[in-house]
Design an enzyme around this catalytic site. Sequence first.
Site, mmCIF file in Angstrom:
data_model
loop_
_atom_site.group_PDB
_atom_site.id
_atom_site.type_symbol
_atom_site.label_atom_id
_atom_site.label_comp_id
_atom_site.label_asym_id
_atom_site.label_seq_id
_atom_site.Cartn_x
_atom_site.Cartn_y
_atom_site.Cartn_z
ATOM 1 N N SER A 11 32.108 43.104 41.213
ATOM 2 C CA SER A 11 31.183 43.818 42.200
ATOM 3 C C SER A 11 31.809 44.729 42.295
ATOM 4 O O SER A 11 33.202 45.286 42.023
ATOM 5 C CB SER A 11 32.555 42.593 42.858
ATOM 6 O OG SER A 11 31.969 43.259 44.202
ATOM 7 N N HIS A 36 27.922 43.096 39.322
ATOM 8 C CA HIS A 36 27.164 42.498 40.771
ATOM 9 C C HIS A 36 27.084 43.084 41.318
ATOM 10 O O HIS A 36 27.969 44.693 41.941
ATOM 11 C CB HIS A 36 28.114 41.404 40.853
ATOM 12 C CG HIS A 36 27.600 40.714 42.025
ATOM 13 N ND1 HIS A 36 27.768 39.014 42.433
ATOM 14 C CD2 HIS A 36 28.401 40.823 43.492
ATOM 15 C CE1 HIS A 36 26.958 38.878 43.643
ATOM 16 N NE2 HIS A 36 27.712 39.400 44.054
ATOM 17 N N ASP A 38 26.408 44.349 46.052
ATOM 18 C CA ASP A 38 26.699 43.193 47.296
ATOM 19 C C ASP A 38 25.563 44.630 48.058
ATOM 20 O O ASP A 38 26.040 45.423 47.862
ATOM 21 C CB ASP A 38 28.071 42.984 47.611
ATOM 22 C CG ASP A 38 28.682 41.874 47.057
ATOM 23 O OD1 ASP A 38 27.782 40.589 46.992
ATOM 24 O OD2 ASP A 38 29.866 42.164 45.977
ATOM 25 N N HIS A 69 22.982 40.199 44.438
ATOM 26 C CA HIS A 69 23.383 39.155 45.453
ATOM 27 C C HIS A 69 22.780 40.309 46.652
ATOM 28 O O HIS A 69 23.082 40.984 47.421
ATOM 29 C CB HIS A 69 24.530 38.952 45.878
ATOM 30 C CG HIS A 69 24.780 38.064 46.488
ATOM 31 N ND1 HIS A 69 26.342 38.857 46.889
ATOM 32 C CD2 HIS A 69 24.559 37.698 47.499
ATOM 33 C CE1 HIS A 69 26.970 37.190 48.365
ATOM 34 N NE2 HIS A 69 24.706 37.118 48.098
ATOM 35 N N GLY A 145 30.236 39.742 53.138
ATOM 36 C CA GLY A 145 30.208 40.970 54.251
ATOM 37 C C GLY A 145 31.438 41.368 54.066
ATOM 38 O O GLY A 145 30.932 43.178 53.962
ATOM 39 N N ASP A 198 31.274 33.266 44.423
ATOM 40 C CA ASP A 198 31.396 34.165 44.872
ATOM 41 C C ASP A 198 32.200 34.858 46.281
ATOM 42 O O ASP A 198 31.824 33.907 46.459
ATOM 43 C CB ASP A 198 30.232 34.913 45.245
ATOM 44 C CG ASP A 198 30.279 36.361 45.627
ATOM 45 O OD1 ASP A 198 31.394 37.438 45.828
ATOM 46 O OD2 ASP A 198 29.435 37.268 45.418
ATOM 47 N N SER A 221 38.048 42.304 44.529
ATOM 48 C CA SER A 221 39.771 43.279 45.048
ATOM 49 C C SER A 221 40.154 42.189 43.569
ATOM 50 O O SER A 221 41.547 42.092 44.291
ATOM 51 C CB SER A 221 39.263 43.700 46.068
ATOM 52 O OG SER A 221 39.352 42.932 47.032
HETATM 53 C C1 DX5 Z 1 31.706 39.006 50.167
HETATM 54 C C2 DX5 Z 1 30.989 39.743 48.361
HETATM 55 C C3 DX5 Z 1 31.431 39.294 47.038
HETATM 56 C C4 DX5 Z 1 32.776 40.293 46.584
HETATM 57 C C5 DX5 Z 1 34.081 39.682 46.443
HETATM 58 O O1 DX5 Z 1 30.485 38.970 50.746
HETATM 59 O O2 DX5 Z 1 30.101 38.855 48.204
HETATM 60 O O3 DX5 Z 1 31.064 39.828 46.329
HETATM 61 O O4 DX5 Z 1 32.791 41.286 46.502
HETATM 62 O O5 DX5 Z 1 35.444 40.696 45.751
HETATM 63 P P1 DX5 Z 1 36.481 39.288 46.716
HETATM 64 O O6 DX5 Z 1 37.654 39.464 45.077
HETATM 65 O O7 DX5 Z 1 37.199 40.830 47.120
HETATM 66 O O8 DX5 Z 1 37.087 38.308 47.351
HETATM 67 ZN ZN ZN Z 2 28.210 38.952 46.295
#
Ligand code: DX5
Ligand code: ZN
Length: 247
Positions: A11, A36, A38, A69, A145, A198, A221
């Site tokens: 991500s 990925h 976001d 996404h 989010g 996710d 993260s």
């Molecule tokens: C949440 C995002 C995720 C996020 C996941 O809204 O869609 O892609 O980056 O990463 P972590 O590990 O921080 O939950």
């Molecule tokens: Zn995502």
Amino acid sequence: MDTQPPKISASLMCADLCNVERDVRALEQAGVDWLHFDIMDGRFVPNIALGPDSVRAVRAISDLPLDVHLMVEEPERYLPQFLDAGSDILAIHVEATRHLRRTLQLIREGGARPALCLNPATPLDAIEYAAGLIDMLVIMTVDPGFAGQKLIRSTLPKIAAAREFVRSRGASTTDVVGATRRAAPTGAETTEMEIQVDGNVSFEHAPEMVAQGATVLVAGSSSVFREGLSIEEGVERLRAAVATQER
Ligand code: DX5
Ligand code: ZN
């Protein structure tokens, strides 16, 4: 039982935004499968992040599949920009568009793989009449989010239910978007699909998610961009965490 290891989709929202190219190179080096993105519009989710230009910029420097996404209301309004930017997979939320089938068809016609995302409170039934048009289902395991949120455990059985749903259609969840399977022609119905998870896909939670049937892990993260670890170490630990997991 699936024999392929789950894919890792890193991500980029969690990357060092002052050093994106450096992080992309480290991710490539570490062997992640996809990148990925976001995309957040400040309406579907209470945050704003990334956009078509982020996808375009990374497209210019990497050949990895770009998994986009869209946390965006009425995503159909922005499909041309994201297709033109070089997205390989375009995931939309069932909660965000009124004409699900038409929107998915527009993605396929535009040359990308259509995927559907379900928020934690949305039941699996929501995809029943559109499942034949997608190559991937995304089970959100946090409310979308923000990175760094806590797993919503009640979403885990939905992963297993999704795998059962795919099997009940006489199909498998192995490597649908990968190189071994070509994109379904426009208008054709598909039965196979990847199952992506996710949200808080950590070293601790990933094994259970894979056991339930996840075939693609979004790594933010909680793993690949975990504080105190290098990208290489994060990828290695995530791979090791799921390496022996039976599915
Ligand atoms: C949440 C995002 C995720 C996020 C996941 O809204 O869609 O892609 O980056 O990463 P972590 O590990 O921080 O939950
Ligand atoms: Zn995502």
